[in-house]
Design an enzyme around this catalytic site. Sequence first.
Site, PDB file in Angstrom:
ATOM      1  N   THR A 152       8.621 -22.207 -18.997  1.00  0.00           N
ATOM      2  CA  THR A 152       8.897 -21.429 -20.217  1.00  0.00           C
ATOM      3  C   THR A 152       7.907 -20.264 -20.258  1.00  0.00           C
ATOM      4  O   THR A 152       8.137 -19.241 -19.627  1.00  0.00           O
ATOM      5  CB  THR A 152       8.810 -22.298 -21.488  1.00  0.00           C
ATOM      6  OG1 THR A 152       7.587 -23.031 -21.493  1.00  0.00           O
ATOM      7  CG2 THR A 152       9.986 -23.249 -21.564  1.00  0.00           C
ATOM      8  N   LYS A 178       5.458 -28.460 -16.105  1.00  0.00           N
ATOM      9  CA  LYS A 178       5.461 -27.173 -16.780  1.00  0.00           C
ATOM     10  C   LYS A 178       4.673 -27.316 -18.072  1.00  0.00           C
ATOM     11  O   LYS A 178       4.577 -28.396 -18.655  1.00  0.00           O
ATOM     12  CB  LYS A 178       6.864 -26.651 -17.065  1.00  0.00           C
ATOM     13  CG  LYS A 178       7.743 -27.486 -17.981  1.00  0.00           C
ATOM     14  CD  LYS A 178       7.513 -27.378 -19.468  1.00  0.00           C
ATOM     15  CE  LYS A 178       7.476 -25.938 -19.929  1.00  0.00           C
ATOM     16  NZ  LYS A 178       7.184 -25.885 -21.419  1.00  0.00           N
ATOM     17  N   THR A 189       3.479 -29.419 -25.064  1.00  0.00           N
ATOM     18  CA  THR A 189       4.846 -29.042 -24.669  1.00  0.00           C
ATOM     19  C   THR A 189       4.825 -28.977 -23.193  1.00  0.00           C
ATOM     20  O   THR A 189       4.626 -27.963 -22.580  1.00  0.00           O
ATOM     21  CB  THR A 189       5.451 -27.792 -25.301  1.00  0.00           C
ATOM     22  OG1 THR A 189       6.850 -27.914 -25.277  1.00  0.00           O
ATOM     23  CG2 THR A 189       5.248 -26.502 -24.677  1.00  0.00           C
ATOM     24  N   GLU A 276      -1.866 -20.327 -22.015  1.00  0.00           N
ATOM     25  CA  GLU A 276      -1.458 -19.014 -22.526  1.00  0.00           C
ATOM     26  C   GLU A 276      -2.676 -18.148 -22.827  1.00  0.00           C
ATOM     27  O   GLU A 276      -3.470 -18.439 -23.718  1.00  0.00           O
ATOM     28  CB  GLU A 276      -0.605 -19.201 -23.780  1.00  0.00           C
ATOM     29  CG  GLU A 276       0.746 -19.811 -23.455  1.00  0.00           C
ATOM     30  CD  GLU A 276       1.526 -20.255 -24.670  1.00  0.00           C
ATOM     31  OE1 GLU A 276       2.748 -20.459 -24.532  1.00  0.00           O
ATOM     32  OE2 GLU A 276       0.926 -20.419 -25.747  1.00  0.00           O
ATOM     33  N   ASN A 400       2.114 -15.974 -28.275  1.00  0.00           N
ATOM     34  CA  ASN A 400       2.794 -16.824 -29.231  1.00  0.00           C
ATOM     35  C   ASN A 400       3.410 -16.053 -30.395  1.00  0.00           C
ATOM     36  O   ASN A 400       4.378 -16.501 -31.001  1.00  0.00           O
ATOM     37  CB  ASN A 400       1.830 -17.909 -29.745  1.00  0.00           C
ATOM     38  CG  ASN A 400       1.668 -19.013 -28.733  1.00  0.00           C
ATOM     39  OD1 ASN A 400       2.553 -19.843 -28.569  1.00  0.00           O
ATOM     40  ND2 ASN A 400       0.564 -18.986 -27.993  1.00  0.00           N
ATOM     41  N   SER A 405      10.833 -13.216 -29.006  1.00  0.00           N
ATOM     42  CA  SER A 405      11.445 -11.882 -28.886  1.00  0.00           C
ATOM     43  C   SER A 405      11.705 -11.516 -27.437  1.00  0.00           C
ATOM     44  O   SER A 405      11.348 -12.236 -26.538  1.00  0.00           O
ATOM     45  CB  SER A 405      10.565 -10.837 -29.539  1.00  0.00           C
ATOM     46  OG  SER A 405       9.277 -10.835 -28.958  1.00  0.00           O
TER      47      SER A 405
END
Length: 405
Positions: A152, A178, A189, A276, A400, A405
């Site tokens: 993702t 992942k 996640t 991230e 995040n 978008s």
Amino acid sequence: MQAPNPDSLFPVAGVTLGVAEAGVRKANRKDLVVMSLVEGSTVAGVFTKNRYCAAPVQVCREHLAASSAMRAIVVNTGNANAGTGADGLARARRTCDALAAQMGLSAAQILPFSTGVIMETLPVERIEAGLPAALADLAPAHWAKAAEGIMTTDTLPKAASRQVTIGGQTVTVTGISKGAGMIRPNMATMLGFVATDAAIAPELVQPLVKRAADASFNRITIDGDTSTNDSFVLIATHQAGNAPITALDSAEGAALQEAIVAVARELAQAIVRDGEGATKFISITIEGGRTEDECCQAAYAIAHSPLVKTAFFASDPNLGRILAAVGYAGIDDLDQTLIEMHLDDVHVVTQGGRNPSYREEDGQRVMKQAEISVRVNLGRGAARATVWTCDLSHDYVSINADYRS
């Protein structure tokens, strides 16, 4: 961190993988993976402790509660199918029905997994349309492609592989995972799939996946958020030709467990390294605790502190933030005068206070490294635990804020 070399990933006898572009959320990206398992395989898993768990997690639990004799796994990315109510459950089951029909199986032999945006309707018709291409792509060597197909916000695919000799036979362990955000053990996640061709008593696969999770995926954190979709699955195909392992504490059982934990830990640490916006990989070890649980409490308090994580990002040796986190970790009878703390080779704190020989430039030298270790001794006992985390950067907010978008 680099993408795995496909040639370094050993095929697992009895497992084939196929990948397709189904357009679940975005066009022209790998987002649908099918894993076909040889008849007789045993599957076990551990799942998120988030009570608001996703529809596929609920279906997986139902199917595994009825039998461990699964024959296929289907994974979509781009949509988590979480927070979708009865309709989400129906769509997860419809995914199983569709794959079962095309493979000549029953729906109860399929495990569905989803990852992506929460509270959006799963476009199951796109998954159904993409299944023939994924099935046509099935091959034993497609582990690297599958690792890419479950991403993702990951920047790189994550895969690992080991081989070990057990009973004179070569046993293979290969896995993919992942995850990059909403990562907090219990699980996060994250999705993890590890397969081995070792012959092992079926009833040992569930305790083995739990042990592997506790030594790997349940020791990582990026942001403290526990996802709705976390899943870690262990597959045993029993194809290696070794005499079946009947006890995990036997020499053969220990060798297999070591290999599986090594693969799971490499996958888990890859998630942290790809956190991230992460720029630093941080190992936090708490020693001298009375129990492993209280060591974990203190380690997670440090790892989850935004003040600690932003200090690491800035290479700012504001190390009192670490002591503060230990202090509020919930160890009620902690004696602060017994605490020792090291930052890599630098002895920062002794007897609960600043080490007289500590120099801030030494702390900053360590903080500037890409990999950092924090070691805190509580002075209470012999227990210890390690947690892996990362820093918190400006990019974490940007990723995040812009994710949908």
